[in-house]
Design a protein around this motif. Structure first.
Motif, PDB file in Angstrom:
ATOM      1  N   LEU A  70      -6.852  -7.100   3.859  1.00  0.00           N
ATOM      2  CA  LEU A  70      -6.536  -6.836   2.455  1.00  0.00           C
ATOM      3  C   LEU A  70      -5.021  -6.708   2.274  1.00  0.00           C
ATOM      4  CD1 LEU A  70      -7.433  -6.097  -0.459  1.00  0.00           C
ATOM      5  CD2 LEU A  70      -7.580  -3.728   0.333  1.00  0.00           C
ATOM      6  N   ARG A  71      -4.385  -5.951   3.152  1.00  0.00           N
ATOM      7  CA  ARG A  71      -2.929  -5.803   3.086  1.00  0.00           C
ATOM      8  C   ARG A  71      -2.240  -7.150   3.281  1.00  0.00           C
ATOM      9  NH1 ARG A  71       1.135  -2.677   2.705  1.00  0.00           N
ATOM     10  NH2 ARG A  71       3.072  -3.078   3.808  1.00  0.00           N
ATOM     11  N   PRO A 100      -6.763 -14.014  -6.492  1.00  0.00           N
ATOM     12  CA  PRO A 100      -7.871 -13.052  -6.636  1.00  0.00           C
ATOM     13  C   PRO A 100      -7.689 -11.826  -5.734  1.00  0.00           C
ATOM     14  CG  PRO A 100      -8.721 -15.286  -6.446  1.00  0.00           C
ATOM     15  CD  PRO A 100      -7.246 -15.356  -6.185  1.00  0.00           C
ATOM     16  N   ALA A 101      -7.105 -12.006  -4.548  1.00  0.00           N
ATOM     17  CA  ALA A 101      -6.892 -10.875  -3.633  1.00  0.00           C
ATOM     18  C   ALA A 101      -5.935  -9.856  -4.242  1.00  0.00           C
ATOM     19  CB  ALA A 101      -6.325 -11.374  -2.306  1.00  0.00           C
ATOM     20  N   LEU A 102      -4.904 -10.349  -4.902  1.00  0.00           N
ATOM     21  CA  LEU A 102      -3.930  -9.455  -5.519  1.00  0.00           C
ATOM     22  C   LEU A 102      -4.537  -8.715  -6.707  1.00  0.00           C
ATOM     23  CD1 LEU A 102      -0.996  -8.680  -5.038  1.00  0.00           C
ATOM     24  CD2 LEU A 102      -0.343 -10.390  -6.722  1.00  0.00           C
ATOM     25  N   VAL A 103      -5.277  -9.414  -7.510  1.00  0.00           N
ATOM     26  CA  VAL A 103      -5.917  -8.802  -8.682  1.00  0.00           C
ATOM     27  C   VAL A 103      -6.948  -7.765  -8.239  1.00  0.00           C
ATOM     28  CG1 VAL A 103      -7.371  -9.263 -10.695  1.00  0.00           C
ATOM     29  CG2 VAL A 103      -5.471 -10.802 -10.154  1.00  0.00           C
ATOM     30  N   ALA A 104      -7.723  -8.091  -7.190  1.00  0.00           N
ATOM     31  CA  ALA A 104      -8.749  -7.161  -6.706  1.00  0.00           C
ATOM     32  C   ALA A 104      -8.139  -5.889  -6.118  1.00  0.00           C
ATOM     33  CB  ALA A 104      -9.620  -7.850  -5.662  1.00  0.00           C
ATOM     34  N   ALA A 105      -6.981  -6.011  -5.481  1.00  0.00           N
ATOM     35  CA  ALA A 105      -6.351  -4.854  -4.850  1.00  0.00           C
ATOM     36  C   ALA A 105      -5.562  -3.994  -5.832  1.00  0.00           C
ATOM     37  CB  ALA A 105      -5.425  -5.318  -3.731  1.00  0.00           C
ATOM     38  N   ALA A 106      -5.209  -4.545  -6.982  1.00  0.00           N
ATOM     39  CA  ALA A 106      -4.322  -3.864  -7.932  1.00  0.00           C
ATOM     40  C   ALA A 106      -4.785  -2.473  -8.364  1.00  0.00           C
ATOM     41  CB  ALA A 106      -4.079  -4.754  -9.151  1.00  0.00           C
ATOM     42  N   TYR A 117      -6.497  -0.221  -6.870  1.00  0.00           N
ATOM     43  CA  TYR A 117      -6.616   0.771  -5.805  1.00  0.00           C
ATOM     44  C   TYR A 117      -5.433   0.792  -4.858  1.00  0.00           C
ATOM     45  CZ  TYR A 117     -11.292   0.022  -7.553  1.00  0.00           C
ATOM     46  OH  TYR A 117     -12.360  -0.143  -8.384  1.00  0.00           O
ATOM     47  N   GLY A 118      -4.670  -0.290  -4.829  1.00  0.00           N
ATOM     48  CA  GLY A 118      -3.581  -0.409  -3.872  1.00  0.00           C
ATOM     49  C   GLY A 118      -4.106  -0.914  -2.542  1.00  0.00           C
ATOM     50  N   VAL A 119      -3.215  -1.072  -1.601  1.00  0.00           N
ATOM     51  CA  VAL A 119      -3.591  -1.521  -0.265  1.00  0.00           C
ATOM     52  C   VAL A 119      -3.062  -0.511   0.748  1.00  0.00           C
ATOM     53  CG1 VAL A 119      -3.645  -3.975  -0.868  1.00  0.00           C
ATOM     54  CG2 VAL A 119      -1.541  -2.982  -0.015  1.00  0.00           C
ATOM     55  N   PRO A 120      -3.734  -0.418   1.895  1.00  0.00           N
ATOM     56  CA  PRO A 120      -3.239   0.526   2.894  1.00  0.00           C
ATOM     57  C   PRO A 120      -1.871   0.083   3.410  1.00  0.00           C
ATOM     58  CG  PRO A 120      -5.048  -0.784   3.777  1.00  0.00           C
ATOM     59  CD  PRO A 120      -4.912  -1.136   2.341  1.00  0.00           C
ATOM     60  N   THR A 121      -1.023   1.039   3.677  1.00  0.00           N
ATOM     61  CA  THR A 121       0.299   0.722   4.205  1.00  0.00           C
ATOM     62  C   THR A 121       0.182   0.394   5.691  1.00  0.00           C
ATOM     63  OG1 THR A 121       0.766   3.007   4.817  1.00  0.00           O
ATOM     64  CG2 THR A 121       1.390   2.315   2.572  1.00  0.00           C
ATOM     65  N   ALA A 122       1.222  -0.214   6.234  1.00  0.00           N
ATOM     66  CA  ALA A 122       1.252  -0.515   7.664  1.00  0.00           C
ATOM     67  C   ALA A 122       1.190   0.794   8.463  1.00  0.00           C
ATOM     68  CB  ALA A 122       2.499  -1.308   8.011  1.00  0.00           C
ATOM     69  N   ASP A 123       1.794   1.851   7.936  1.00  0.00           N
ATOM     70  CA  ASP A 123       1.774   3.147   8.608  1.00  0.00           C
ATOM     71  C   ASP A 123       0.353   3.724   8.663  1.00  0.00           C
ATOM     72  OD1 ASP A 123       3.120   5.369   9.873  1.00  0.00           O
ATOM     73  OD2 ASP A 123       2.791   6.485   8.015  1.00  0.00           O
ATOM     74  N   VAL A 124      -0.364   3.608   7.567  1.00  0.00           N
ATOM     75  CA  VAL A 124      -1.755   4.092   7.533  1.00  0.00           C
ATOM     76  C   VAL A 124      -2.596   3.313   8.539  1.00  0.00           C
ATOM     77  CG1 VAL A 124      -3.843   4.141   6.097  1.00  0.00           C
ATOM     78  CG2 VAL A 124      -1.685   5.003   5.190  1.00  0.00           C
ATOM     79  N   LEU A 125      -2.406   2.001   8.574  1.00  0.00           N
ATOM     80  CA  LEU A 125      -3.147   1.172   9.522  1.00  0.00           C
ATOM     81  C   LEU A 125      -2.789   1.546  10.963  1.00  0.00           C
ATOM     82  CD1 LEU A 125      -2.872  -2.281   7.731  1.00  0.00           C
ATOM     83  CD2 LEU A 125      -4.930  -0.881   7.976  1.00  0.00           C
ATOM     84  N   ALA A 126      -1.517   1.791  11.217  1.00  0.00           N
ATOM     85  CA  ALA A 126      -1.082   2.165  12.568  1.00  0.00           C
ATOM     86  C   ALA A 126      -1.656   3.512  12.994  1.00  0.00           C
ATOM     87  CB  ALA A 126       0.449   2.193  12.641  1.00  0.00           C
TER      88      ALA A 126
END
Length: 187
Positions: A169-170, A60-66, A68-77
């Motif tokens: 989410l990521r 379900p997490a993968l389907v829910a994120a599909a 919109y995408g997920v934030p990248t590690a760079d965005v989080l950093a």
């Protein structure tokens, strides 16, 4: 007639093998597209659609994120330093004051100037915890950063709730893709 029947069976088996190999190749290509989308932060609903035969394996997490995408590690950093300052302010304003006069002055100055540790350091205080979490997220280790943040006081975790949600989410999407890829390799 017997030779023709035997040849027909061989052709049918070859068609099945070709169909299976093609399906496997497309599935691996789709997984690669999803992984690429996770790394770029792009939506990946188009790729998930290519896995419709494995719908029961999609988390379900993968389907829910599909979509919109997920934030990248760079965005989080990049978002972490500001979130860290906010968490420190929350922790310092709700924490118990130090007894020593010099510590109170130092705490006051750190609080007023928004000072925080930017290199990882030992300790259980919020500043130390956040310094280790920041080092982990800069290294692309989302799960280690999330683990470190569990040691924060509730007020600091609450102020970082949005960042933590994005990191979770990521992490969930990455774990889901890894599990799906493993499962498909077994099949």
């Amino acid at each position: 007639k017997a030779d023709l029947a035997e040849l027909s069976v061989v052709v049918e088996m070859m068609q099945q093998e070709t169909k299976s190999a093609t399906h496997q190749s497309l599935t691996h290509g789709t997984i690669s597209q999803v992984i690429g989308a996770l790394e770029s932060g792009a939506p990946f609903a188009f790729a998930i659609a290519g896995l419709q035969d494995f719908e029961n394996l999609l988390s379900p997490a993968l389907v829910a994120a599909a979509p919109y995408g997920v934030p990248t590690a760079d965005v989080l950093a990049r978002a972490f330093p500001e979130q860290s300052r906010t968490a420190l302010i929350a922790a310092r304003t709700t924490g118990t004051p130090q007894v020593s006069g010099s510590n109170r002055v130092g705490d006051f100055l750190r609080s007023q100037l928004g000072m925080r540790s930017i290199t990882p350091r030992a300790g259980n205080d919020p500043d130390a915890v956040l310094s280790r979490a920041e080092a982990a997220i800069r290294a692309g280790q989302v799960s280690n950063a999330l683990s470190a943040l569990t040691a924060l006081p509730e007020s600091a975790r609450t102020s970082m709730a949005e960042w933590i949600e994005q990191a979770e989410l990521r992490q969930a999407a990455q774990l889901a893709v890894a599990a799906l890829s493993q499962r498909l390799q077994k099949d």
